[in-house]
Every structure is written in C-alpha cells, then in structure tokens.
Design a protein around this motif. Structure first.
Motif, PDB file in Angstrom:
ATOM      1  N   GLY A 205      28.332  73.035  55.367  1.00  0.00           N
ATOM      2  CA  GLY A 205      27.122  73.871  55.363  1.00  0.00           C
ATOM      3  C   GLY A 205      25.883  73.069  55.036  1.00  0.00           C
ATOM      4  O   GLY A 205      24.832  73.221  55.687  1.00  0.00           O
ATOM      5  N   ASN A 206      25.972  72.186  54.035  1.00  0.00           N
ATOM      6  CA  ASN A 206      24.827  71.348  53.667  1.00  0.00           C
ATOM      7  C   ASN A 206      24.451  70.397  54.795  1.00  0.00           C
ATOM      8  O   ASN A 206      23.268  70.159  55.057  1.00  0.00           O
ATOM      9  N   ILE A 207      25.458  69.844  55.464  1.00  0.00           N
ATOM     10  CA  ILE A 207      25.199  68.910  56.564  1.00  0.00           C
ATOM     11  C   ILE A 207      24.506  69.622  57.726  1.00  0.00           C
ATOM     12  O   ILE A 207      23.512  69.141  58.285  1.00  0.00           O
ATOM     13  N   VAL A 208      25.023  70.790  58.081  1.00  0.00           N
ATOM     14  CA  VAL A 208      24.429  71.562  59.188  1.00  0.00           C
ATOM     15  C   VAL A 208      22.984  71.945  58.862  1.00  0.00           C
ATOM     16  O   VAL A 208      22.100  71.904  59.724  1.00  0.00           O
ATOM     17  N   ASN A 209      22.713  72.296  57.611  1.00  0.00           N
ATOM     18  CA  ASN A 209      21.337  72.602  57.192  1.00  0.00           C
ATOM     19  C   ASN A 209      20.410  71.424  57.451  1.00  0.00           C
ATOM     20  O   ASN A 209      19.286  71.593  57.926  1.00  0.00           O
ATOM     21  N   GLY A 210      20.880  70.214  57.104  1.00  0.00           N
ATOM     22  CA  GLY A 210      20.058  69.022  57.305  1.00  0.00           C
ATOM     23  C   GLY A 210      19.788  68.741  58.772  1.00  0.00           C
ATOM     24  O   GLY A 210      18.686  68.328  59.149  1.00  0.00           O
ATOM     25  N   ILE A 211      20.792  68.969  59.605  1.00  0.00           N
ATOM     26  CA  ILE A 211      20.639  68.767  61.053  1.00  0.00           C
ATOM     27  C   ILE A 211      19.623  69.764  61.616  1.00  0.00           C
ATOM     28  O   ILE A 211      18.724  69.396  62.381  1.00  0.00           O
ATOM     29  N   ASP A 212      19.763  71.033  61.231  1.00  0.00           N
ATOM     30  CA  ASP A 212      18.828  72.070  61.705  1.00  0.00           C
ATOM     31  C   ASP A 212      17.400  71.774  61.257  1.00  0.00           C
ATOM     32  O   ASP A 212      16.446  71.894  62.039  1.00  0.00           O
ATOM     33  N   LEU A 213      17.240  71.379  59.990  1.00  0.00           N
ATOM     34  CA  LEU A 213      15.902  71.109  59.456  1.00  0.00           C
ATOM     35  C   LEU A 213      15.257  69.930  60.188  1.00  0.00           C
ATOM     36  O   LEU A 213      14.074  69.997  60.573  1.00  0.00           O
ATOM     37  N   THR A 214      16.022  68.871  60.409  1.00  0.00           N
ATOM     38  CA  THR A 214      15.483  67.684  61.080  1.00  0.00           C
ATOM     39  C   THR A 214      15.097  67.996  62.524  1.00  0.00           C
ATOM     40  O   THR A 214      14.078  67.507  63.038  1.00  0.00           O
ATOM     41  N   ARG A 215      15.890  68.827  63.166  1.00  0.00           N
ATOM     42  CA  ARG A 215      15.575  69.231  64.547  1.00  0.00           C
ATOM     43  C   ARG A 215      14.278  70.049  64.574  1.00  0.00           C
ATOM     44  O   ARG A 215      13.422  69.852  65.447  1.00  0.00           O
ATOM     45  N   ARG A 216      14.111  70.935  63.588  1.00  0.00           N
ATOM     46  CA  ARG A 216      12.915  71.789  63.564  1.00  0.00           C
ATOM     47  C   ARG A 216      11.649  71.007  63.223  1.00  0.00           C
ATOM     48  O   ARG A 216      10.597  71.216  63.810  1.00  0.00           O
ATOM     49  N   VAL A 217      11.755  70.098  62.233  1.00  0.00           N
ATOM     50  CA  VAL A 217      10.565  69.398  61.739  1.00  0.00           C
ATOM     51  C   VAL A 217      10.226  68.164  62.583  1.00  0.00           C
ATOM     52  O   VAL A 217       9.065  67.922  62.902  1.00  0.00           O
ATOM     53  N   LEU A 218      11.227  67.387  62.953  1.00  0.00           N
ATOM     54  CA  LEU A 218      10.987  66.123  63.668  1.00  0.00           C
ATOM     55  C   LEU A 218      11.403  66.156  65.130  1.00  0.00           C
ATOM     56  O   LEU A 218      11.102  65.219  65.873  1.00  0.00           O
ATOM     57  N   ASP A 219      12.142  67.187  65.519  1.00  0.00           N
ATOM     58  CA  ASP A 219      12.689  67.300  66.874  1.00  0.00           C
ATOM     59  C   ASP A 219      13.597  66.106  67.200  1.00  0.00           C
ATOM     60  O   ASP A 219      13.568  65.570  68.304  1.00  0.00           O
ATOM     61  N   HIS A 220      14.394  65.663  66.189  1.00  0.00           N
ATOM     62  CA  HIS A 220      15.349  64.565  66.377  1.00  0.00           C
ATOM     63  C   HIS A 220      16.772  65.120  66.373  1.00  0.00           C
ATOM     64  O   HIS A 220      17.075  66.057  65.639  1.00  0.00           O
ATOM     65  N   GLU A 221      17.629  64.507  67.195  1.00  0.00           N
ATOM     66  CA  GLU A 221      19.044  64.883  67.211  1.00  0.00           C
ATOM     67  C   GLU A 221      19.814  63.988  66.236  1.00  0.00           C
ATOM     68  O   GLU A 221      19.774  62.763  66.367  1.00  0.00           O
ATOM     69  N   ILE A 222      20.471  64.597  65.272  1.00  0.00           N
ATOM     70  CA  ILE A 222      21.304  63.859  64.329  1.00  0.00           C
ATOM     71  C   ILE A 222      22.648  64.577  64.211  1.00  0.00           C
ATOM     72  O   ILE A 222      22.820  65.686  64.743  1.00  0.00           O
ATOM     73  N   TYR A 223      23.600  63.950  63.499  1.00  0.00           N
ATOM     74  CA  TYR A 223      24.987  64.414  63.599  1.00  0.00           C
ATOM     75  C   TYR A 223      25.660  64.497  62.223  1.00  0.00           C
ATOM     76  O   TYR A 223      25.237  63.867  61.263  1.00  0.00           O
ATOM     77  N   GLY A 224      26.729  65.275  62.181  1.00  0.00           N
ATOM     78  CA  GLY A 224      27.533  65.406  60.971  1.00  0.00           C
ATOM     79  C   GLY A 224      29.000  65.158  61.287  1.00  0.00           C
ATOM     80  O   GLY A 224      29.509  65.572  62.336  1.00  0.00           O
ATOM     81  N   LEU A 225      29.680  64.446  60.383  1.00  0.00           N
ATOM     82  CA  LEU A 225      31.100  64.133  60.550  1.00  0.00           C
ATOM     83  C   LEU A 225      31.789  64.365  59.207  1.00  0.00           C
ATOM     84  O   LEU A 225      31.371  63.801  58.195  1.00  0.00           O
ATOM     85  N   THR A 226      32.807  65.218  59.192  1.00  0.00           N
ATOM     86  CA  THR A 226      33.461  65.537  57.912  1.00  0.00           C
ATOM     87  C   THR A 226      34.914  65.075  57.880  1.00  0.00           C
ATOM     88  O   THR A 226      35.589  64.988  58.907  1.00  0.00           O
ATOM     89  N   THR A 227      35.361  64.806  56.648  1.00  0.00           N
ATOM     90  CA  THR A 227      36.749  64.439  56.389  1.00  0.00           C
ATOM     91  C   THR A 227      37.489  65.655  55.841  1.00  0.00           C
ATOM     92  O   THR A 227      36.882  66.545  55.250  1.00  0.00           O
ATOM     93  N   PRO A 228      38.803  65.692  56.022  1.00  0.00           N
ATOM     94  CA  PRO A 228      39.559  66.825  55.461  1.00  0.00           C
ATOM     95  C   PRO A 228      39.568  66.767  53.938  1.00  0.00           C
ATOM     96  O   PRO A 228      39.493  65.691  53.342  1.00  0.00           O
ATOM     97  N   LEU A 229      39.627  67.942  53.302  1.00  0.00           N
ATOM     98  CA  LEU A 229      39.831  67.988  51.861  1.00  0.00           C
ATOM     99  C   LEU A 229      41.297  67.697  51.608  1.00  0.00           C
ATOM    100  O   LEU A 229      42.170  68.400  52.112  1.00  0.00           O
ATOM    101  N   LEU A 230      41.549  66.662  50.852  1.00  0.00           N
ATOM    102  CA  LEU A 230      42.910  66.136  50.771  1.00  0.00           C
ATOM    103  C   LEU A 230      43.656  66.662  49.553  1.00  0.00           C
ATOM    104  O   LEU A 230      43.155  66.643  48.439  1.00  0.00           O
ATOM    105  N   ALA A 231      44.866  67.115  49.809  1.00  0.00           N
ATOM    106  CA  ALA A 231      45.798  67.451  48.737  1.00  0.00           C
ATOM    107  C   ALA A 231      47.074  66.659  48.979  1.00  0.00           C
ATOM    108  O   ALA A 231      47.366  66.259  50.099  1.00  0.00           O
ATOM    109  N   THR A 232      47.822  66.416  47.908  1.00  0.00           N
ATOM    110  CA  THR A 232      49.106  65.733  48.073  1.00  0.00           C
ATOM    111  C   THR A 232      50.098  66.687  48.731  1.00  0.00           C
ATOM    112  O   THR A 232      49.865  67.893  48.803  1.00  0.00           O
ATOM    113  N   SER A 233      51.202  66.154  49.216  1.00  0.00           N
ATOM    114  CA  SER A 233      52.162  66.977  49.961  1.00  0.00           C
ATOM    115  C   SER A 233      52.751  68.094  49.108  1.00  0.00           C
ATOM    116  O   SER A 233      53.219  69.103  49.639  1.00  0.00           O
TER     117      SER A 233
END
Length: 417
Positions: A205-233
C-alpha cells in the motif's frame, strides 16, 4: 509471476523465490534493460541493529547491485520520528534524534557487509529522509502533497484497516506515515532518478501510494517490487528464536549464535533458505534441500557457513563451525560459545543455577529455567541438572563451566579477571 522477464535481475529474483508482486513487470523489466536503474528500500531506525527479518530484502539489494542496479538504502531519520503503523497493534515508542542517529550508525555496519558504497554508477547510496522531511513547511506540504491523498482510500489499506477492525487506536501522527513514505519515493525520483521501490509485501500500500503521487506530481513512471512475507515451514515468524530477535550486528548477537541459528534450520527450509540467503547456485540449493537423513545436517552446516560468511566473514564462519563440532561431536567446551562473566561480588556466597541459566540467555525467567531443569532439559558440564536449587560459589566458577539447554543451546560461565 506469469511474466517471463528478459532482465537478469528479475530472472534471478524469480528463480530464487524473492518475488511476491510487482506493479508493472514489463515496465520495470524494460527499464532494467536500458541501463543502470536506481532502486531503494527504506529502513526505519527503530533499533541499533537490523535483524534476520530484514535479511531477505538486504540480499535483494545485493543481487540488484551485482546485476547492474544502483541500490539506495534509505534510512528513516525523519519517518522514525512518526512510526510505521503497518500491521502493528500499538503505536511505536517515539525516539529522540540522538538515539535515531545511533541506530542508523549501527545499521550502517550491516549494509557495509553486503553492499559496495562509492561514486561509481552502480555503487550504493545511503540516504536519510530527514534530508527532505525535517525542513517541510506544513501548509505547503498539505497544499502540494496532501491534496493528492484520499482518506477513503487510505482507510481501505489492510495495514490501517486491521488496526481499526480491532478497534485499536491509530493516531493522526501514524496516519501521516504513509503520506511521508509516498513522499520519500517522489523525492528519491526527483533528486536521484530512483525508479523502483522494493520491500516486503506488507509495504504494498505504501509503495503504490508513492507511485501514484509521483505520477500525479511529476508525471513519471516508477515501479514497485515486493518480496513475500517469510515464515518457516512450521509457521513461525522468520528471524525469531527462543531468545528473541536474531540481530545482524556482531556486538548484539555473536557470530557463533548467528551461525547456530542457521544450523538449526528445519529440514524442509534448507533449500529455500539457501536460495534466499546465500549466493550458492540454484542447482546446489535444490540439491541441498533434497538431502535426507544425516546428510541434511551437513547441508545445514553448508547453509550456516555461507550465510555467516556473507555477514561476518569466512573466518568467523569457520570458527563457528569448529566450535559447534567441538561442542556437539567431541563434547568439548568450545571457546567461541556465548560467555557470561561474573565478578566475585556478583557471585558472593553463591549464585543459583537457575539464575545462571537466565543470565546466560538460555531461559527468559527463573520460572522457565526451573521448568527446563524439571523437564531434564538442562545440563551442567554435559551432566544432567536435576536440582533447581543448586548454588555455585566462586570456587566452583574458578574454572569455566558450560551450561546447556536442550541439545543445541550452550553458554559458558566464568569469573571475570
């Protein structure tokens, strides 16, 4: 991930199990193919050390640099003053500027082990968001940035929703955190050309907010990449042990204890952890994970050595392995074990064995120590402990004694001096 990437970085991330989601696989892939892409992960300075829970994302930054990206470690000198409410049940305690800076210094020691900082195109940058957050004018910020955020949408994010659903307080201070983090991405793009934010899937959610804000203010395309939340087996949160967090700074957790954490990996996790936390080839990781019987124990030693060598160096890994073999296979004491040193004044006329078990970190409380003894789980110099009331005096401690909790956890106790 159904998209088949052309860039080496996304290929490696996919193959090794780092990817949970991406805001635009194709867009990020094409950007990576064009040249050096700056990408960042943010770290709030809430403790003097990072812990194992941070290690997957640190390894992601390491691979990012190895494969041509420019990693940015963004220290939250500003946002730490607010606190991230994501999936917390309460408000973080607020820290002063001196403590925040001391924590940043401690965390920096870990990053220096995994990343190369400097002036070259793909050398890492360490930045502090206090650089742009501390000087913000509140009215200008509300007018220029705040107007782009919908409260309705912010309330729908799972990190906020979960707090409200449990009827737990969410202060206005914390509610501002996601706006500040979005603003970080905007400023990193504006100042440093940063194109991608990486982080755990709880930061989506925080990453998507940053992408939306940057697109609105600067009209730049930027990206988000997430890792899984890890638990042991077995369902436990990654990075926690019986004694608390597995810290990455050697002065908060010894290299031997760090090594031992990985040596104790559950059989089913060996292959997966080797892919995420080492640079061993994927085929070798798969081979190690498929071993059974006594061979899986040697696979765990290989895993522990590889992870420890990256953080603490090859020599520390070899020493930890030698200590473990001396303790477990030869019944020795092992000079690299965690050691509790007591003064003669502390020992006085005698100190109880239960208190020693607690003070050496093998139990959290006297009650837990006594239960350990009652359940035949404690040993003194490799002999079973049966008397929770046993007292050791200065004479008994004039020679180093070895305490054990179960088969895998050990500590030494000796008189200082």
């Amino acid at each position: 991930m159904t998209y088949t990437p052309k860039s080496e970085f996304l290929n490696v991330m996919q193959e090794r199990g780092f990817v949970a989601d991406c805001t635009d696989y194709q867009g990020l892939d094409e950007a990576l193919l064009k040249g050096v892409v700056p990408g960042y992960i943010g770290y709030d300075a809430t403790a003097a050390s990072l812990h194992v829970g941070h290690l997957m994302n640190i390894m992601m930054l390491r691979w990012f640099q190895k494969l041509g990206g420019k990693p940015i470690t963004l220290m939250g000198g500003g946002t730490t003053k607010v606190g991230d409410p994501s999936f917390r049940s309460d408000e973080r305690p607020l820290l002063g500027p001196d403590q925040i800076q001391a924590n940043i210094d401690g965390m920096g020691q870990v990053f220096a082990r995994y990343l190369s900082y400097g002036e070259a195109p793909s050398d890492a940058l360490m930045l502090n968001n206090a650089e742009w957050l501390d000087g913000l004018n509140y009215l200008e910020f509300l007018r220029d940035i705040g107007r782009h955020f919908s409260v309705n949408r912010m309330l729908s994010f799972e990190s906020v929703k979960s707090r409200l659903d449990r009827e737990q307080s969410l202060s206005f201070l914390e509610f501002n955190y996601m706006i500040l983090q979005a603003y970080d991405f905007l400023e990193l793009n504006r100042r440093y050309g940063c194109l991608v934010q990486m982080g755990g899937s709880d930061q989506w959610g925080n990453i998507v907010n940053g992408i939306d804000l940057t697109r609105r203010v600067l009209d730049h395309e930027i990206y988000g990449l997430t890792t899984p939340l890890l638990a042991t087996s077995d369902g436990k949160k990654m990075g926690k042990s019986a004694n608390g967090a597995i810290w990455l700074n050697g002065d908060m957790l010894s290299p031997y204890e760090f090594w031992q954490f990985w040596r104790n990996t559950t059989d089913a996790d060996v292959g997966r952890f080797a892919k995420l936390y080492t640079e061993l080839p994927v085929d070798e990781c798969d081979r190690l994970g498929a071993l059974g019987g006594s061979e899986i124990n040697e696979a765990k030693v290989i895993l522990a050595n590889a992870v420890t060598a990256l953080l603490h160096g090859e020599e520390a890994a070899k020493t930890a392995e030698a200590t473990a073999r001396e303790v477990f296979e030869k019944g020795g004491v092992g000079g690299d074990l965690p050691t509790l040193e007591l003064t003669a004044e502390e020992v006085g006329d005698g100190i109880s064995i239960a208190q020693l078990i607690v003070r050496s970190g093998l139990a959290k409380s006297g009650k837990e120590a006594k239960r350990l003894i009652a359940d035949n789980g404690a040993k003194l110099d490799d002999a079973p402990l049966t008397d929770a009331g046993l007292m050791l005096d200065a004479t008994a401690l004039s020679q180093t004694v070895k305490l054990s909790a179960g088969k895998k956890r050990h500590a030494l106790v000796k008189l200082a001096g």
